[in-house]
Write a protein that holds these residues in place. Structure first.
Motif, short mmCIF file in Angstrom:
data_model
loop_
_atom_site.label_atom_id
_atom_site.label_comp_id
_atom_site.label_asym_id
_atom_site.label_seq_id
_atom_site.Cartn_x
_atom_site.Cartn_y
_atom_site.Cartn_z
N UNK A 168 17.06 -14.58 18.91
CA UNK A 168 16.33 -13.33 18.76
C UNK A 168 16.64 -12.70 17.41
N UNK A 169 15.63 -12.09 16.84
CA UNK A 169 15.83 -11.40 15.56
C UNK A 169 16.45 -10.04 15.80
N UNK A 170 17.23 -9.60 14.82
CA UNK A 170 17.83 -8.28 14.91
C UNK A 170 16.81 -7.19 14.62
N UNK A 171 17.19 -5.93 14.80
CA UNK A 171 16.26 -4.82 14.52
C UNK A 171 15.84 -4.82 13.06
N UNK A 172 14.60 -4.39 12.82
CA UNK A 172 14.05 -4.36 11.47
C UNK A 172 13.79 -2.92 11.05
N UNK A 173 13.91 -2.70 9.76
CA UNK A 173 13.70 -1.37 9.21
C UNK A 173 12.74 -1.48 8.02
N UNK A 174 11.81 -0.55 7.87
CA UNK A 174 10.88 -0.62 6.74
C UNK A 174 11.59 -0.33 5.42
N UNK A 175 11.12 -1.02 4.39
CA UNK A 175 11.67 -0.85 3.05
C UNK A 175 10.56 -0.27 2.17
N UNK A 176 10.90 0.81 1.44
CA UNK A 176 9.93 1.51 0.62
C UNK A 176 10.42 1.60 -0.81
N UNK A 177 9.49 1.56 -1.75
CA UNK A 177 9.77 1.89 -3.15
C UNK A 177 9.23 3.28 -3.42
N UNK A 220 0.83 -1.20 0.00
CA UNK A 220 0.00 0.00 0.00
C UNK A 220 0.87 1.26 0.00
N UNK A 221 0.23 2.38 -0.35
CA UNK A 221 0.93 3.66 -0.36
C UNK A 221 1.12 4.18 1.06
N UNK A 222 2.29 4.76 1.31
CA UNK A 222 2.55 5.50 2.54
C UNK A 222 3.05 6.89 2.16
N UNK A 223 2.72 7.84 2.99
CA UNK A 223 3.13 9.23 2.78
C UNK A 223 3.89 9.67 4.02
N UNK A 224 5.07 10.25 3.81
CA UNK A 224 5.89 10.68 4.94
C UNK A 224 6.69 11.91 4.57
N UNK A 225 7.02 12.66 5.60
CA UNK A 225 7.95 13.79 5.45
C UNK A 225 9.29 13.31 5.99
N UNK A 226 10.33 13.38 5.17
CA UNK A 226 11.60 12.78 5.57
C UNK A 226 12.77 13.54 4.96
N UNK A 230 11.16 12.06 14.12
CA UNK A 230 10.16 11.27 14.84
C UNK A 230 10.76 10.02 15.47
N UNK A 231 11.98 9.67 15.11
CA UNK A 231 12.60 8.44 15.60
C UNK A 231 12.41 7.25 14.67
N UNK A 232 11.66 7.43 13.59
CA UNK A 232 11.45 6.34 12.62
C UNK A 232 12.34 6.57 11.40
N UNK A 233 12.90 5.48 10.90
CA UNK A 233 13.76 5.52 9.72
C UNK A 233 13.29 4.46 8.73
N UNK A 234 13.74 4.62 7.49
CA UNK A 234 13.33 3.68 6.44
C UNK A 234 14.37 3.67 5.34
N UNK A 235 14.36 2.59 4.57
CA UNK A 235 15.18 2.48 3.36
C UNK A 235 14.28 2.73 2.16
N UNK A 236 14.68 3.67 1.32
CA UNK A 236 13.89 3.99 0.13
C UNK A 236 14.63 3.60 -1.13
N UNK A 237 13.98 2.83 -1.99
CA UNK A 237 14.59 2.38 -3.24
C UNK A 237 14.15 3.26 -4.39
#
Length: 321
Positions: free
Chosen positions: A299-308, A167-173, A257-264
């Motif tokens: 235990x799993x390592x930290x996860x980061x969201x991936x965006x196109x 789905x679409x997400x909208x963010x200021x980054x 905001x403390x949230x990060x992401x990887x953008x492709x």
């Protein structure tokens, strides 16, 4: 002698004629003396000049020149729906290119509801208008959700990755870093929140005043060591005052905001500068585990969201609410 009877007869005839005319009514005289009616003149009615046909939205410069204000431009685009939905949508896209176009309410109206549902570029048009309105993403998402527009926040996607995948997400980054991940460039995005901060600002003229006062005198007396004598001196006092008028002002400040992401990205984009805010429309691809130290191997390592990344736009400095 024969002339007199003839003259008398002529006089009688003249008198008889005058008596005959005396029986003509005034109305008849008026009709008789009235001038003959003239044929009515047909006056040509002034016709307004024919309005030039509206320019085609294919010629973006001519279309925006004909409808320079955002409201009239959107209205002209909406009227084109009667003849061609495609031309109307193209005209709306032309209108939205102007930084002054902030008519998000009109775009989300019933007239464009069908286009927002089926047009593949509808979400990016909405993101552009959000950026024109200052890029207050949290507030604008509430408006979008009230109209059932399927664009969501990064926080919602992180909280329920399976629900929002695709789905679409909208963010200021901001772009913190840009690297190549295989053949595709990848951006390290740091989400920013927009908040209003109040402060006092001086307005008008500031007045300053200085005053100096002096006090002097002497003292006489006798001491055991010096005997009789007098002591004199003076004291100077300086005062400074200032007077000004202030007003309460508010500035829009972005903060992490403390949230990060990887953008492709499909390809490298030199216009995406680091340490600069963007309103970004992206498709949520899920969470990816990053390398990190954990206490337990299971235990799993930290996860980061991936965006196109689908599109990005520079937000204006002033926010529209």
């Amino acid at each position: 002698m024969l002339r007199f009877p003839m003259l008398t007869l002529l006089g009688a005839l003249a008198t008889g004629c005058g008596a005959a005319h005396s029986h003509v009514n005034l109305e008849d005289r008026a009709l008789t003396d009235a001038p003959a009616p003239q044929p009515a003149r047909v006056q040509a009615q002034a016709r307004p000049p024919a309005e030039n046909p509206p320019p085609s939205p294919q010629d973006a410069r001519a279309f925006t020149a004909r409808y320079p204000t955002p409201a009239t431009c959107e209205g002209a685009a909406r009227r084109l729906q009667a003849t061609s939905r495609d031309d109307a949508w193209l005209a709306l896209k032309v209108c939205s290119e102007s930084p002054a176009f902030t008519q998000l309410g009109a775009v989300l109206g019933s007239a464009w509801a069908e286009d927002l549902r089926v047009r593949p570029d509808a979400a990016n048009l909405i993101a552009r208008v959000v950026a024109h309105r200052g890029g207050s993403v949290d507030g604008e998402l509430r408006l979008l959700h009230s109209r059932k527009v399927p664009i969501f926040s990064l926080a919602s996607a992180i909280a329920q990755p399976d629900t929002y995948r695709g789905r679409y997400v909208l963010l200021r980054a901001q772009v913190a870093d840009q690297r190549l991940d295989g053949e595709r460039p990848t951006l390290w995005l740091v989400e920013q929140g927009l908040q209003s901060v109040g402060s006092q600002r001086e307005v008008g003229v500031t007045y300053h005043s200085d005053s100096v006062s002096e006090t002097s005198g002497d003292l006489g007396g006798r001491t055991a060591m010096t005997g009789e004598g007098r002591v004199g001196g003076s004291i100077f006092t300086r005062e400074r005052t200032a007077r000004s008028t202030t007003e309460r002002t508010y500035d829009n400040i972005s903060d992490e905001t403390g949230r990060e992401a990887l953008g492709r990205l499909a390809s490298a984009d030199p216009f995406l500068e680091t340490r600069r805010d963007y309103v970004i429309l992206a498709r949520f691809d899920g969470l990816r585990e990053t390398s990190g130290m954990t206490n337990d191997e299971e235990d799993e390592g930290p996860k980061i969201p991936v965006l196109t990344i689908v599109g990005y736009h520079l937000p204006q400095a002033l926010a529209v609410y």
